[in-house]
Design a protein around this motif. Structure first.
Motif, PDB file in Angstrom:
ATOM      1  N   THR A 176       8.553  29.364  41.226  1.00 20.02           N
ATOM      2  CA  THR A 176       9.121  28.226  41.952  1.00 20.02           C
ATOM      3  C   THR A 176      10.143  27.492  41.075  1.00 20.02           C
ATOM      4  N   ILE A 177      10.944  26.658  41.707  1.00 25.65           N
ATOM      5  CA  ILE A 177      11.883  25.824  40.956  1.00 25.65           C
ATOM      6  C   ILE A 177      11.122  24.887  40.034  1.00 25.65           C
ATOM      7  N   ASN A 252      -1.507  11.912  45.873  1.00 22.30           N
ATOM      8  CA  ASN A 252      -0.436  11.667  46.843  1.00 22.30           C
ATOM      9  C   ASN A 252       0.687  10.839  46.228  1.00 22.30           C
ATOM     10  N   VAL A 253       1.036  11.161  44.988  1.00 23.06           N
ATOM     11  CA  VAL A 253       2.175  10.543  44.314  1.00 23.06           C
ATOM     12  C   VAL A 253       3.380  11.450  44.569  1.00 23.06           C
ATOM     13  N   MET A 254       4.174  11.081  45.564  1.00 23.44           N
ATOM     14  CA  MET A 254       5.269  11.931  46.016  1.00 23.44           C
ATOM     15  C   MET A 254       6.581  11.167  46.171  1.00 23.44           C
ATOM     16  N   LYS A 255       6.517   9.831  46.146  1.00 18.38           N
ATOM     17  CA  LYS A 255       7.682   9.014  46.445  1.00 18.38           C
ATOM     18  C   LYS A 255       8.231   8.369  45.168  1.00 18.38           C
ATOM     19  N   ASN A 291       7.682  18.386  45.327  1.00 23.39           N
ATOM     20  CA  ASN A 291       8.446  18.226  46.569  1.00 23.39           C
ATOM     21  C   ASN A 291       9.950  18.117  46.323  1.00 23.39           C
ATOM     22  N   HIS A 292      10.405  18.547  45.135  1.00 25.92           N
ATOM     23  CA  HIS A 292      11.844  18.548  44.846  1.00 25.92           C
ATOM     24  C   HIS A 292      12.530  19.641  45.665  1.00 25.92           C
ATOM     25  N   ALA A 293      13.716  19.315  46.186  1.00 22.49           N
ATOM     26  CA  ALA A 293      14.525  20.286  46.921  1.00 22.49           C
ATOM     27  C   ALA A 293      15.990  19.947  46.729  1.00 22.49           C
ATOM     28  N   ALA A 294      16.855  20.870  47.094  1.00 19.68           N
ATOM     29  CA  ALA A 294      18.293  20.654  46.910  1.00 19.68           C
ATOM     30  C   ALA A 294      18.761  19.418  47.657  1.00 19.68           C
TER      31      ALA A 294
END
Length: 492
Positions: A176-177, A252-255, A291-294
């Motif tokens: 994965t990235i 749930n630390v995503m933001k 949850n990183h994405a381009a």
């Protein structure tokens, strides 16, 4: 309907079976009971056999099966958390060519330092967000130079979680990235495998495994492994993440602005950043979050503090009255005012600190007054010093553009101490939320997200058990004054 999560740790493999609807952990087990061995052929080296992790996984799965008879047949997705930065080299058949050089092995430092100089420090920080340091790419460079025959046989390199996913699938070699970024292979400016790193070290492009999204049906369990483990053939392997990003997911630390913290023997602060940035002094590590994405920048900014729980335990053994419990020790520390009447403890007594630019200042006591200071002052100053070290790291994160609002942690270790929690909340101004969770359970939830069983992380973690919320004190000034004095005495 169940979700199966694995946590591939250095000391053991843990497996947890989670009911996807209720969020209840149906069964949980680890193997081995004692710590797994680490191979150290020379001082500073640390290796483990990848096949040992696979055997441990099978044993842990068997224990889960014994706890929840027949439940593994209803597993709908599998997630994997793993020890970060390990190098696994496999041939075309997927066989490991050598033991894995794991995260705590220090032999590759010179290779990473030379790359930092050759590529250029500013360019490395802008594109990799870190120095190549002692990460996976530098470990592979060591293999290339010192074991050229082994290097020539490598088909793909993988991280520990990639290897386990390959074994479950019967041979799919994927990564994965997020995984590539923790190995210093990912260029965040160009959103691709780093040409600078690959060219500097002379690595062939095809040595990198196929890249798949962190949350996705990455591969499926093959028939032979399904028969061996008792899991349905075709079960999606739908999530993998390094242990620290996964710990953040588990809370749930995503933001952006959210922090995941742990306060065990060492302390870890992991914050989510919503823009590509870096610390110019390289005092923290920055990786792609799960949850990183381009089209959505989500970076995990990580700092590790060596002298946290180990200092508190030392205080209990050495300073506190003999036979006292941790709870009683906390009560004794609470008996003196905030700031311990001018006493400060610098907690860095367990090795060099990246947050201090790899200096090792050791632990020290400042401002002691023989007429007023007692054991209670020492105990309070120790916990405050640990909280202040967390805050010091968070100040660096804030300067990188992170607006820190919430600190989430497991209800364990130092976060069981009201004094520690109150000090950290009051000096940072952040709300602390405590939950009951662990890495393998988080990996199970991650699998549910990746398989589409949950629509997002908020849906997945709606059943996460909340234990407590700690707000900053109404009057934070005494805490901030004590922190300011602590920073002055640190001399940074």
């Amino acid at each position: 309907m169940y979700l199966l999560g694995y946590d591939i740790g250095t000391s053991s493999v843990k497996a947890s079976l989670v009911d996807a609807q209720s969020g209840q952990t149906i069964a949980s087990a680890q193997y081995p009971d004692a710590e797994a061995p680490i191979i150290a052929k020379q001082a500073g080296w640390a290796e483990q056999e990848p096949e040992m992790w696979w055997d441990e996984l099978k044993q842990a799965t068997a224990r889960v099966a014994a706890q929840a008879e027949g439940a593994l047949a209803k597993v709908k997705a599998i997630g994997i958390s793993y020890q970060m930065h390990g190098l696994v080299c496999v041939d075309k058949e997927g066989k490991p060519l050598r033991p894995s050089i794991i995260w705590c092995d220090g032999r590759a430092v010179p290779y990473g330092n030379k790359a930092f100089e050759a590529i250029g420090g500013e360019k490395c920080l802008q594109h990799l967000l870190n120095s190549p340091g002692n990460f996976t790419a530098a470990k592979l460079a060591w293999v290339k130079e010192n074991e050229p025959e082994t290097f020539a046989k490598i088909d793909k390199i993988m991280l520990p979680g990639d290897y386990i996913a390959m074994k479950l699938s019967g041979g799919d070699k994927k990564t994965t990235i997020s995984g590539l970024s923790e190995g210093m292979f990912w260029d965040f400016q160009n959103n691709e495998v780093s040409k600078d790193v690959m060219n500097h070290f002379g690595f062939p492009e095809d040595i990198i495994a196929e890249i798949v999204p962190t949350f996705s049906i990455q591969s499926t369990v093959c028939q032979a492994i399904a028969d061996e483990l008792g899991i349905p053939a075709g079960t999606p392997i739908s999530y993998r993440g390094g242990d620290q990003p996964n710990n953040a997911l588990s809370l749930n630390v995503m933001k952006p602005g959210e922090i995941a913290a742990t306060g065990g023997t060492s302390g870890v602060v992991y914050g989510v950043l919503g823009e590509v940035n870096y610390d110019k002094l390289s005092r923290v590590n920055t990786f792609a979050h799960v949850n990183h994405a381009a089209d959505q920048t989500r970076l995990g900014v990580l700092l590790c503090i060596n002298g946290t729980g180990i200092l508190n335990a030392w205080m209990k053994r050495t300073v506190a009255p003999e036979g006292i419990s941790y709870g009683e020790m906390n009560d004794l520390a609470e008996s003196v005012p905030v700031g311990a009447e001018g006493l400060s403890i610098i907690p860095f007594g367990n090795g060099a600190e990246r947050v201090l630019q790899n200096e090792n200042p050791g632990a020290s006591v400042h401002g002691i007054n023989f007429n007023i200071h007692k054991k209670a002052h020492m105990l309070r100053a120790a916990q405050e010093g640990i909280a202040f070290s967390f805050a010091y790291g968070m100040d660096i994160m804030a300067k990188m553009g992170m607006e820190i609002k919430t600190i989430k942690a497991g209800h364990a270790n130092l976060f069981l101490s009201p004094l520690f929690r109150r000090t950290l909340a009051s000096v940072t101004g952040a709300t602390i939320e405590l939950y009951e969770t662990d890495g393998s359970v988080g990996a199970a939830y991650g699998a549910g997200i990746g398989a589409g069983i949950y629509k997002d992380s908020d849906d997945a973690f709606k059943t996460l058990k909340h234990m407590a919320t700690i707000q900053p004190e109404a009057d934070c000034e005494p805490y901030k004054a004590a922190y300011k004095l602590w920073v002055e005495r640190l001399g940074k």
